[in-house]
Design a protein around this motif. Structure first.
Motif, mmCIF file in Angstrom:
data_model
loop_
_atom_site.group_PDB
_atom_site.id
_atom_site.type_symbol
_atom_site.label_atom_id
_atom_site.label_comp_id
_atom_site.label_asym_id
_atom_site.label_seq_id
_atom_site.Cartn_x
_atom_site.Cartn_y
_atom_site.Cartn_z
ATOM 1 N N PRO A 649 138.233 46.338 -9.841
ATOM 2 C CA PRO A 649 137.565 45.107 -10.306
ATOM 3 C C PRO A 649 137.339 44.123 -9.164
ATOM 4 N N HIS A 650 136.402 44.428 -8.278
ATOM 5 C CA HIS A 650 136.225 43.638 -7.058
ATOM 6 C C HIS A 650 135.679 42.248 -7.330
ATOM 7 N N LEU A 651 135.047 42.036 -8.477
ATOM 8 C CA LEU A 651 134.533 40.723 -8.843
ATOM 9 C C LEU A 651 135.303 40.137 -10.025
ATOM 10 N N GLY A 652 136.504 40.654 -10.254
ATOM 11 C CA GLY A 652 137.317 40.155 -11.350
ATOM 12 C C GLY A 652 136.831 40.641 -12.706
ATOM 13 N N TYR A 653 137.246 39.918 -13.761
ATOM 14 C CA TYR A 653 136.944 40.352 -15.129
ATOM 15 C C TYR A 653 135.954 39.427 -15.841
ATOM 16 N N PHE A 692 142.036 32.564 -6.543
ATOM 17 C CA PHE A 692 142.397 33.688 -5.664
ATOM 18 C C PHE A 692 141.190 34.595 -5.379
ATOM 19 N N PHE A 693 140.447 34.964 -6.410
ATOM 20 C CA PHE A 693 139.349 35.915 -6.241
ATOM 21 C C PHE A 693 138.207 35.320 -5.415
ATOM 22 N N TYR A 694 137.912 34.075 -5.614
ATOM 23 C CA TYR A 694 136.811 33.478 -4.858
ATOM 24 C C TYR A 694 137.101 33.535 -3.357
ATOM 25 N N TYR A 717 137.878 49.439 -19.150
ATOM 26 C CA TYR A 717 138.940 48.592 -18.613
ATOM 27 C C TYR A 717 138.477 47.748 -17.431
ATOM 28 N N VAL A 718 137.494 48.226 -16.696
ATOM 29 C CA VAL A 718 136.972 47.496 -15.545
ATOM 30 C C VAL A 718 135.485 47.278 -15.764
ATOM 31 N N PRO A 719 134.995 46.033 -15.694
ATOM 32 C CA PRO A 719 133.561 45.791 -15.874
ATOM 33 C C PRO A 719 132.736 46.632 -14.898
ATOM 34 N N TYR A 720 131.678 47.229 -15.417
ATOM 35 C CA TYR A 720 130.856 48.152 -14.636
ATOM 36 C C TYR A 720 130.318 47.486 -13.367
ATOM 37 N N HIS A 721 129.825 46.269 -13.490
ATOM 38 C CA HIS A 721 129.260 45.574 -12.331
ATOM 39 C C HIS A 721 130.343 45.214 -11.312
ATOM 40 N N SER A 722 131.560 44.980 -11.797
ATOM 41 C CA SER A 722 132.645 44.598 -10.897
ATOM 42 C C SER A 722 133.093 45.779 -10.043
ATOM 43 N N ALA A 723 133.134 46.967 -10.648
ATOM 44 C CA ALA A 723 133.513 48.159 -9.888
ATOM 45 C C ALA A 723 132.453 48.539 -8.868
ATOM 46 N N GLU A 744 127.937 33.659 -5.824
ATOM 47 C CA GLU A 744 128.442 33.433 -4.469
ATOM 48 C C GLU A 744 129.428 34.524 -4.072
ATOM 49 N N MET A 745 130.314 34.912 -4.976
ATOM 50 C CA MET A 745 131.275 35.987 -4.676
ATOM 51 C C MET A 745 130.544 37.305 -4.397
ATOM 52 N N LEU A 746 129.552 37.595 -5.227
ATOM 53 C CA LEU A 746 128.800 38.828 -5.045
ATOM 54 C C LEU A 746 128.111 38.851 -3.688
ATOM 55 N N ASN A 747 127.440 37.766 -3.336
ATOM 56 C CA ASN A 747 126.749 37.723 -2.049
ATOM 57 C C ASN A 747 127.728 37.775 -0.886
ATOM 58 N N ASN A 748 128.886 37.150 -1.040
ATOM 59 C CA ASN A 748 129.895 37.206 0.024
ATOM 60 C C ASN A 748 130.378 38.630 0.259
#
Length: 810
Positions: A649-653, A692-694, A717-723, A744-748
């Protein structure tokens, strides 16, 4: 050519025998004529299996083990099974060792072969078996060519240790614990030479190094007198073409023609293999002359009279009188010699067919025995050659379940309320997908469409087929691989952005990084005479076990046995706390492990370079990225090699569509007050930019040479876009502060992947679509957990990816 054919058939062109021309008058003056008639030409498939080594990857139990082999026809259980015909122990076992006892055994009732018992005591233990077992499958002329495949069955036999832990039972009784079957297709029964690794199953992870060689040989034939009133006579070869309608095929059975053609194809296959392996390993084949290896005139389709100028005078294998017939056939076919042409073969009389059969069959037996002897004498080089050939063919064979595509991602995702569209590829062609569409459902539908096409395929290749995959092809996971082409940043150089291609023939370049500066942690790192230390760290997920990723680890070790693997245990049973603390513990565990390995290498020439790779499952990926941000890791950033994220989950939930799972997260936060759940859902700080995630999304990915993101649209269990680290459709219609922070998190994260680098970087997204019919209707499927756990319970997806892109994992 005429002289060459006579030499091939055992005739001396300088002193030819008199031609026998028989007619009805001559028959009337003689009571009978005795010569052999091929009432039945008996043939046999011989399957030679070289069992070289037993390597224990991950057996759960110590004890005594054996490997049992048997084979049978696939389509008819009533037909005769393969019979063990000969056994060769080409390297003497260590009879003084306590780890091997007894000898190999043949069971006449089961018609099976079993290796000697050997004791397994620890992981990654090698047992050298060095035994060849040959099976015979007897067939008649009415069964040529074979239309049924052969099933080769290997069983792992196990007997537990006694109470003292060493001795074994007086009467050794073992039972079968695992089975691995292979299918030898009908086409391969005429000749194949292949490396064939046996892995058994995920609960009995071993590697049995073996090679399989198949040939069709003559077994014998009957002889009888021709009755006095027989009309079978030998005619002048030219008469065949003068009277084709009357004489073509007179007295010849079509099955005998098919038999002879099959024998010639088997002969050609063996000659080609002998020439190839002799050239590859640069060793001359003992007991064979150049004339023996050039004894392939029947198999050289399309050869002309001018192709061969001479032949050794020792070609005395032939017994027949067919040279003139071949000469006529060549003259009447514009100088082209092709024995697979039925017209040519039907031009022969029965006796001539028999002569050719004996000649080719005898020479084939000579070549076959020479090959088996050569294999034993040069087994190390030969098995390495066969293994390399096998590995090179995997990507092509497994492409049935892998769909490759290419996608171009914009440099920066922009916030917009309109129905913008992003390009996404389907089956290699770019299509438009609106943000309003559900990407997980689209990916699932795409995979199921491909799965249906697999079910309709008729897989009929010539390679040995692994029945763990080919047994039910429609049940195998479908892997959709996207290799990305990034737009070049305006401030960057064309040499500093991600380069990749969807061309399956192009392999991504991976450099060793040996020119990089040494880490200050050890003076042994960077020594020129040392070896490259390759370390892979495997990190489990929430409430996981350190062996969760053992199947992926095993595939990595099969691909690169020299890899040092760390199955992280430091956070086991401590995954509910602060992710920062978990990351610090992992950083310390990894650095201690690496230092220990470098110090060990210092006694053997030192370490000239370090390649540090990571594999994480679920929130194990977040722990990995947190550890990389720790100061302990600063000296090793330039040694980072491959990062494989398994459903992380790289972009959280945020924007999770699984309401049941979201409810579970809420309960954990309220009842357990789990800190990591607060961090995963951005409730750990009132200021979203201070969560924390930001902060994590601003770093940690920019130093890897290769980044591989594994996701599954079936994983609830893990959002598709986050994985996948991609835009969520739900965020495009969200006008809140949350959507802005998410973008912003996605672009970073994507900026890190595009970060300037002196090395070529590979970035892949791999969608793994499991067969949901095997999961059934249960709670795990209902709440979306089944696919999340399937990543840990199967290794086929990892096998497909890792063996198709071996450069990324070495």
């Amino acid at each position: 050519m005429f002289r060459l054919m006579k030499c091939f058939l055992g005739l001396d062109p300088r002193n030819p025998p008199p031609r026998r021309l028989l007619d009805a008058n001559s028959l009337s003056t003689r009571r009978s004529v005795e010569f052999r008639q091929p009432d039945m030409l008996e043939m046999v498939h011989e399957i030679a299996i070289y069992i070289h080594r037993f390597h224990n990857l991950d057996l759960f139990q110590q004890g005594w083990y054996q490997v049992k082999a048997s084979l049978k026809w696939e389509d008819d259980s009533q037909r005769s099974r393969g019979t063990p015909s000969r056994v060769v122990q080409y390297e003497a076992p260590d009879i003084t060792s306590d780890d091997t006892v007894g000898v190999w055994r043949i069971d006449d009732a089961e018609q099976s072969f079993t290796t000697q018992p050997f004791r397994i005591k620890y992981a990654r233990q090698d047992v050298i078996l060095s035994v060849m077992i040959s099976f015979n499958l007897n067939i008649g002329s009415d069964e040529i060519p074979a239309r049924s495949a052969v099933i080769l069955k290997f069983e792992l036999m196990y007997s537990p240790l006694l109470d003292n832990g060493i001795e074994m039972h007086g009467t050794f009784e073992a039972f079968s614990t695992a089975i691995h079957e292979f299918r030898i297709p009908p086409k391969a029964l005429l000749g194949i030479h292949s490396y064939c690794p046996v892995h058994f199953d995920v609960y009995h992870a071993v590697l049995v190094d073996l090679s399989i060689h198949v040939v069709l040989l003559k077994a014998g034939m009957t002889s009888q007198k021709v009755p006095r009133d027989s009309l079978l006579v030998e005619l002048d070869a030219k008469e065949i073409y003068k009277q084709p309608n009357q004489l073509l095929g007179q007295g010849i059975n079509s099955r005998e023609i098919e038999l002879l053609k099959s024998l010639l194809i088997s002969h050609e296959s063996l000659v080609v293999e002998l020439q190839k392996i002799s050239s590859v390993i640069d060793q001359k084949i003992d007991d064979l002359t150049e004339a023996d290896l050039n004894y392939s005139i029947f198999g050289l389709s399309g050869s002309t009279l001018s192709d061969v100028s001479s032949v050794s005078s020792n070609g005395n294998m032939g017994l027949g009188q067919a040279a003139d017939t071949f000469q006529v056939v060549v003259e009447n076919s514009n100088g082209v010699f092709d024995v697979r042409n039925d017209v040519m073969l039907y031009s022969l009389s029965k006796e001539e067919i028999l002569d050719v059969f004996f000649s080719v069959g005898s020479q084939l037996s000579l070549l076959w025995n020479a090959f088996l002897k050569f294999h034993r004498a040069h087994r190390i080089k030969l098995i390495e050659h066969l293994r390399n050939s096998w590995a090179a063919d995997r990507k092509a064979e497994w492409s049935i379940w892998m769909v490759h595509s290419k996608i171009e991602i914009p440099h920066r995702y922009l916030r917009s309320n309109s129905n913008n569209s992003s390009q996404r590829s389907t089956l290699g062609k770019a299509v438009q997908r609106k943000y309003g569409d559900d990407p997980a459902q689209s990916a699932t539908a795409r995979a199921e469409l491909h799965r249906k096409s697999i079910a309709q395929m008729k897989i009929n290749n010539r390679s040995i087929q692994d029945m763990q995959i080919f047994g039910d092809p429609s049940r195998i996971p479908v892997v959709i691989i996207e290799q990305h082409v990034m737009n070049v940043p305006l401030h960057g150089s064309s040499d500093n952005f991600l380069l990749s291609t969807s061309d399956e023939n192009a392999s991504p370049a991976v450099t060793s990084g040996s020119g990089e500066k040494n880490t200050p942690e050890s003076s042994d790192l960077g020594k020129r005479g040392g070896r490259v230390l390759k370390v892979v760290v495997f990190v489990h997920g929430f409430q996981g076990h350190h062996l969760d990723l053992r199947l992926v680890r095993n595939q990595w070790l099969l691909l690169d046995p020299g890899t040092e693997c760390l199955m992280s245990e430091v956070n086991e049973e401590r995954t509910s706390g602060d992710l920062r603390e978990m990351g610090s513990r992992l950083a310390e565990e990894v650095t201690v492990f690496v230092k220990k390995k470098i110090d060990k290498l210092s006694r053997y020439g030192g370490c000239k370079d370090l390649k540090l790779s990571f594999v994480g499952h679920s929130i194990g990926n977040i722990i990995i990225r947190t550890a990389l941000a720790d100061r302990l890791f600063d000296p090793y950033h330039k040694n980072l090699h491959t990062y494989m994220s398994v459903s992380g989950p790289h972009l959280g939930y945020w924007y999770s569509s699984n309401s049941l799972f979201n409810s579970g997260l809420w309960v954990l936060k309220k009842l357990k007050n789990s800190q990591c759940i607060h961090q995963l859902t951005f409730s750990d700080d009132a200021d979203l930019q201070n969560t924390f995630f930001y902060k994590l999304c601003k770093k940690t990915l920019e130093n890897f040479k290769n980044i591989i993101l594994l996701s599954s649209p079936q994983d609830g269990y893990v959002p598709y876009h986050s994985a996948r680290i991609e835009l969520s459709p739900a965020s495009s219609s969200d006008n809140s502060k949350k959507a802005q922070i998410f973008l912003e998190m996605l672009n970073n994260c994507l900026d890190q992947i595009r970060a300037p680098s002196s090395k070529q970087r590979v970035f892949m997204r791999c969608d793994v679509n499991f067969d949901s019919s095997n999961q059934g209707k249960n709670l795990n499927t209902f709440i979306g957990r089944a696919a999340h756990i399937e990543f840990l319970e199967t290794d086929i997806f990892a096998k497909f990816i890792m063996w198709s892109f071996p450069e990324l994992f070495r």
